[in-house]
Design an enzyme around this catalytic site. Structure first.
Site, PDB file in Angstrom:
ATOM      1  N   TYR A   1     -43.916 -26.177  -1.437  1.00  0.00           N
ATOM      2  CA  TYR A   1     -44.340 -27.430  -0.417  1.00  0.00           C
ATOM      3  C   TYR A   1     -44.331 -28.524  -0.408  1.00  0.00           C
ATOM      4  CZ  TYR A   1     -47.141 -25.532  -4.673  1.00  0.00           C
ATOM      5  OH  TYR A   1     -47.527 -25.618  -5.772  1.00  0.00           O
TER       6      TYR A   1
ATOM      7  N   CYS B   1     -71.805  -0.807 -33.592  1.00  0.00           N
ATOM      8  CA  CYS B   1     -71.325  -0.153 -33.946  1.00  0.00           C
ATOM      9  C   CYS B   1     -70.994  -0.852 -35.655  1.00  0.00           C
ATOM     10  CB  CYS B   1     -70.469   0.684 -33.161  1.00  0.00           C
ATOM     11  SG  CYS B   1     -70.373   2.183 -35.130  1.00  0.00           S
TER      12      CYS B   1
ATOM     13  N   CYS C   1     -74.703   4.395 -31.600  1.00  0.00           N
ATOM     14  CA  CYS C   1     -73.552   4.356 -31.106  1.00  0.00           C
ATOM     15  C   CYS C   1     -73.725   5.866 -30.478  1.00  0.00           C
ATOM     16  CB  CYS C   1     -72.494   4.537 -32.319  1.00  0.00           C
ATOM     17  SG  CYS C   1     -70.116   4.579 -31.816  1.00  0.00           S
TER      18      CYS C   1
ATOM     19  N   LYS D   1     -61.849 -23.438  -2.618  1.00  0.00           N
ATOM     20  CA  LYS D   1     -61.988 -22.223  -2.284  1.00  0.00           C
ATOM     21  C   LYS D   1     -62.940 -21.916  -2.057  1.00  0.00           C
ATOM     22  CE  LYS D   1     -59.554 -22.117  -7.057  1.00  0.00           C
ATOM     23  NZ  LYS D   1     -59.899 -21.660  -7.625  1.00  0.00           N
TER      24      LYS D   1
ATOM     25  N   CYS E   1     -70.078   7.864 -32.755  1.00  0.00           N
ATOM     26  CA  CYS E   1     -70.453   8.578 -33.918  1.00  0.00           C
ATOM     27  C   CYS E   1     -71.971   8.624 -34.073  1.00  0.00           C
ATOM     28  CB  CYS E   1     -69.443   7.227 -34.892  1.00  0.00           C
ATOM     29  SG  CYS E   1     -70.527   6.233 -35.227  1.00  0.00           S
TER      30      CYS E   1
ATOM     31  N   ASP F   1     -52.149 -17.851  -4.042  1.00  0.00           N
ATOM     32  CA  ASP F   1     -52.208 -17.292  -5.550  1.00  0.00           C
ATOM     33  C   ASP F   1     -51.515 -16.891  -5.954  1.00  0.00           C
ATOM     34  OD1 ASP F   1     -54.382 -17.270  -6.779  1.00  0.00           O
ATOM     35  OD2 ASP F   1     -54.951 -15.927  -7.154  1.00  0.00           O
TER      36      ASP F   1
ATOM     37  N   CYS G   1     -65.628   4.083 -37.258  1.00  0.00           N
ATOM     38  CA  CYS G   1     -65.950   5.119 -35.484  1.00  0.00           C
ATOM     39  C   CYS G   1     -64.893   5.404 -34.560  1.00  0.00           C
ATOM     40  CB  CYS G   1     -66.743   4.005 -34.986  1.00  0.00           C
ATOM     41  SG  CYS G   1     -67.584   4.822 -33.408  1.00  0.00           S
TER      42      CYS G   1
HETATM   43  S1  IVH Z   1     -50.164 -28.897  -3.851  1.00  0.00           S
HETATM   44  C1  IVH Z   1     -50.222 -32.045  -6.703  1.00  0.00           C
HETATM   45  N1  IVH Z   1     -50.291 -26.432  -2.427  1.00  0.00           N
HETATM   46  O1  IVH Z   1     -52.374 -24.247  -6.674  1.00  0.00           O
HETATM   47  C2  IVH Z   1     -50.651 -30.750  -6.374  1.00  0.00           C
HETATM   48  N2  IVH Z   1     -50.523 -26.713  -4.568  1.00  0.00           N
HETATM   49  O2  IVH Z   1     -55.038 -25.307  -8.240  1.00  0.00           O
HETATM   50  C3  IVH Z   1     -49.646 -30.330  -6.114  1.00  0.00           C
HETATM   51  N3  IVH Z   1     -51.035 -23.693  -5.122  1.00  0.00           N
HETATM   52  O3  IVH Z   1     -50.954 -26.269  -9.759  1.00  0.00           O
HETATM   53  C4  IVH Z   1     -49.783 -28.804  -5.997  1.00  0.00           C
HETATM   54  N4  IVH Z   1     -50.954 -23.307  -3.337  1.00  0.00           N
HETATM   55  O4  IVH Z   1     -49.743 -24.220  -7.622  1.00  0.00           O
HETATM   56  C5  IVH Z   1     -50.421 -27.387  -3.575  1.00  0.00           C
HETATM   57  N5  IVH Z   1     -50.397 -24.658  -0.372  1.00  0.00           N
HETATM   58  C6  IVH Z   1     -50.403 -25.582  -2.011  1.00  0.00           C
HETATM   59  C7  IVH Z   1     -50.496 -24.603  -2.976  1.00  0.00           C
HETATM   60  C8  IVH Z   1     -50.550 -25.117  -4.301  1.00  0.00           C
HETATM   61  C9  IVH Z   1     -50.864 -23.166  -4.026  1.00  0.00           C
HETATM   62  C10 IVH Z   1     -51.277 -24.178  -6.523  1.00  0.00           C
HETATM   63  C11 IVH Z   1     -50.190 -25.279  -7.046  1.00  0.00           C
HETATM   64  C12 IVH Z   1     -51.396 -26.179  -8.346  1.00  0.00           C
HETATM   65  C13 IVH Z   1     -52.619 -25.116  -7.875  1.00  0.00           C
HETATM   66  C14 IVH Z   1     -53.884 -26.311  -7.780  1.00  0.00           C
END
Ligand code: IVH
Length: 682
Positions: free
Chosen positions: A228, A428, A410, A316, A413, A120, A433
């Site tokens: 990656y 408000c 409010c 997710k 005030c 993230d 205020c």
């Molecule tokens: S692969 C063509 N691998 O997630 C896609 N993305 O929600 C290449 N991200 O824009 C992405 N960890 O910034 C890939 N292990 C991971 C990742 C990853 C985080 C991010 C990346 C991407 C976003 C998409």
């Protein structure tokens, strides 16, 4: 050993220990021993400056802050990922791939996937030429990003050079920059100490840090990275993604070590299930798993849509939840007067922090979900700082728990709250205020608006409480003694704040427009309006029809701008800000010889001594913004000598030559000028 050899040896050893520390989390030497190696290298390079190269670990942090970032096109677009939220959606992805490949003649057996943790942070593209890191670019809109090379170089997990074998030609590596949790906590503590708003989460903190113009500050924040993807446009690619990850690690790159090859979707699901909990033990935030086809040849076959590759998907993790008691519902008055209810909770631990407040949206939502003070409630934390109340646990409701009623007045005030028929938000409407003004001033000073560092919530409250700031323009008339009279404010902090306020005078005027808090005018709209109209003055008189002609400006926004400037009090406020030397004319329009942009054209100013409120930089910027020239020495061509405290010999010379001398008040009057305002917008 010859100096060059010794230096090369030290650099190699330092890189080795950087890898042990920043990539493997398994240092072999103490921090002090590592620092000693760096010192030794610095000393050796000090003796032989000719041997210093940009790739030396001593050169990670560049010198001066940058002016801004340059936009760069990506060689191939940086796509994003399609999302899935449950097993069914993930199985559907696998089905789609197998069917697609079967149609293409590839046997529909279990596919090999690589499952990786989804970091993230923010995505980054790194370019190496002949084994040297030459560029780091943010994802941006996927097609163009910002060149943040000097910031990327400070990330010690990222190698500045690659081992000899990989040296020739160009390689692009993509990955994610993130902020380790410990660093995130440290930064937020520091920000709280400085009365600055905390970052909502490590991702925001990482993104904010990456956009910092000062690499020294970026280095201090301790960003890290995982990569990656290796793109070798010479065609020399691995056959499988798993091989590519191994190769990246061998080249010295940080690769998140918990990736796994999974045969078939069942193994992928097991990986996702396992990391749903295990992720809490990591030293970085992950919001899911990325599942990718392992065989690169198969990826080629399935291809991509305009936005996502078809060969990968993100899974997710569900947001974290907890239950606790809703003690009471209170309301908050925002800068637009919007009165929003929030939940005061029995403190509870959630995602590593103690939660005592949650958002409740509005009155209608509270009624719809039947959330009552005294209820046990389910709360949830997504990516935001403040969690939200999802629903009450009705089965646990006590007999005397009754529905909540929105206050009619409010809380600050006491004036009657209003709500148009077709809206859900109570407001408000008293523009005087105190709660509204307090929030407005916080917004005015905030980083994205006038960016007055150090002027945060606590200080805003103090300034208003002391009665020294009654409108935005009062900020620019603050004096050191006024500030020093405030509690916990020393001479030094007072000086710092005054400098910050002064600096903000020279801001690009879109910031001022955004800072004024005109309804619907966000940063982007403010930029577009100023770009098109050239000055705040031009906007003041622009008819709605002219505003709606501007690309990206819709009727609601245009009407709101009109409404704002039709209010005489608002015009007076802008006038007072202008008189105080706050810049209202955009730089581009001053370059053209039209309108307000050239009001001071042909006039040359020289400044001597210390002006009471304006710094020299701010005064010069304001003069230049109106087409005036600022010179350093007095001559017969000087139109005005601006005289401050303790003027130098320039004053004598001006007198001798008969050059007109003025003080800061006259300068401010000239800057404000009665013929102020261009007519570009009419
Ligand atoms: S692969 C063509 N691998 O997630 C896609 N993305 O929600 C290449 N991200 O824009 C992405 N960890 O910034 C890939 N292990 C991971 C990742 C990853 C985080 C991010 C990346 C991407 C976003 C998409």
């Amino acid at each position: 050993m010859k100096p060059a050899e010794r230096i090369a040896d030290l650099r190699a050893r330092i890189r080795h220990h950087e890898e042990r520390y920043y990539i493997l989390n398994d240092p072999e030497i103490s921090d002090a021993e590592f620092d000693a190696l760096m010192k030794e290298l610095e000393a050796a390079e000090g003796e032989h400056p000719e041997l210093v190269t940009p790739e030396s670990p001593t050169q990670r942090v560049g010198g001066r802050p940058a002016e801004g970032f340059v936009s760069v096109a990506h060689e191939s677009p940086m796509l994003s990922l399609d999302n899935s939220y449950n097993e069914d959606e993930l199985s559907a992805f696998d089905d789609r791939l197998r069917r697609g490949l079967a149609d293409d003649g590839v046997a529909a057996t279990d596919l090999d996937y690589v499952a990786e943790l989804k970091i993230d942070g923010l995505s980054i593209s790194l370019t190496y030429e002949d084994g040297r890191l030459v560029r780091g670019v943010t994802r941006g809109d996927g097609f163009r990003g910002e060149d943040v090379t000097s910031n990327v170089r400070t990330i010690r997990a990222i190698p500045l050079t690659l081992p000899g074998g990989a040296a020739s030609g160009r390689l692009e590596i993509r990955g994610e920059v993130y902020l380790p949790r410990t660093m995130f906590e440290r930064i937020n503590h520091e920000r709280e100490d400085h009365d600055e708003p905390a970052f909502a989460n490590p991702r925001n903190a990482a993104a904010g840090t990456m956009r910092n113009l000062d690499p020294r500050e970026v280095a201090r924040r301790g960003l890290s990275a995982f990569v990656y993807q290796l793109i070798d446009r010479r065609g020399d690619v691995a056959g499988r993604h798993s091989e590519m990850l191994t190769r990246l690690r061998a080249l010295g790159f940080p690769v998140e070590p918990n990736w796994r090859t999974c045969r078939g979707v069942e193994a992928v699901l097991a990986y996702c299930e396992e990391w749903k909990e295990r992720r809490r033990s990591l030293q970085f935030d992950t919001d899911g798993v990325v599942i990718k086809l392992d065989e690169l040849a198969l990826r080629e076959r399935v291809g991509a849509t305009a936005k996502f590759p078809r060969w990968a998907i993100a899974f997710k993790f569900p947001p974290e939840q907890a239950t606790t008691t809703l003690l009471k519902i209170e309301v908050n008055v925002g800068r637009t007067g919007a009165v929003t209810p929030y939940a005061v909770l029995e403190p509870v631990r959630l995602s590593g922090s103690t939660i005592q407040m949650a958002t409740l949206h509005n009155e209608q939502e509270i009624a719809r979900r039947d959330i009552r003070p005294g209820d046990v409630v389910l709360i949830e934390k997504g990516g935001e700082v403040i969690p939200k109340v999802v629903k009450p646990v009705v089965s646990l409701r006590g007999p005397d728990v009754v529905p909540w009623k929105m206050p009619k007045e409010c809380p600050t005030c006491g004036s009657q709250l209003h709500k148009p028929e077709d809206e859900v938000v109570w407001r408000c409407v008293n523009i005087a205020c105190p709660a509204r003004f307090r929030r407005s001033l916080e917004h005015f000073a905030s980083r994205r608006a006038m960016n007055i560092e150090g002027l945060g919530e606590a200080l805003v409250a103090q300034l208003i409480g002391a009665g020294v700031v009654k409108d935005f323009a009062d900020l620019y008339r603050l004096t050191s003694p006024q500030l020093e009279a405030l509690e916990r404010m020393g001479r030094k902090s007072a000086q710092n704040l005054l400098e910050q306020i002064d600096r903000s005078r020279g801001n690009d005027p879109w910031r001022l427009l955004y800072a004024l808090g005109v309804r619907h005018v966000g940063e982007r709209a403010a930029q577009v309006l100023l770009e098109s109209c050239g000055s705040v003055e031009a906007l003041e008189d622009a008819p709605v029809e002219r505003l709606t002609e501007i690309h990206e400006i819709g009727p609601v926004l245009a009407a709101s701008v009109r409404e704002y400037f039709d209010e005489p009090r608002n015009r007076q406020l802008v006038e007072r800000l202008r008189e105080a030397g706050v810049r209202t004319v955009a730089p581009s329009s001053t370059e053209e010889a039209t309108g307000a942009g050239d009001r001071l054209a042909g006039r040359t100013f020289v400044i001597t001594g210390t002006l009471p409120t304006l710094s020299r930089d701010a005064a010069s910027a304001a003069i230049a913004a109106l087409g005036g020239k600022v010179a350093t020495s007095v001559s017969k061509n000087t139109s005005y000598l601006v005289v401050g405290d303790e003027p130098g010999s320039k004053l004598d010379k001006a007198r001798a030559l008969g050059v007109r001398t003025i003080g800061e008040p006259e300068l401010l009057a000239l800057l404000a000028g009665s013929e102020a305002g261009g007519d570009q917008c009419l």
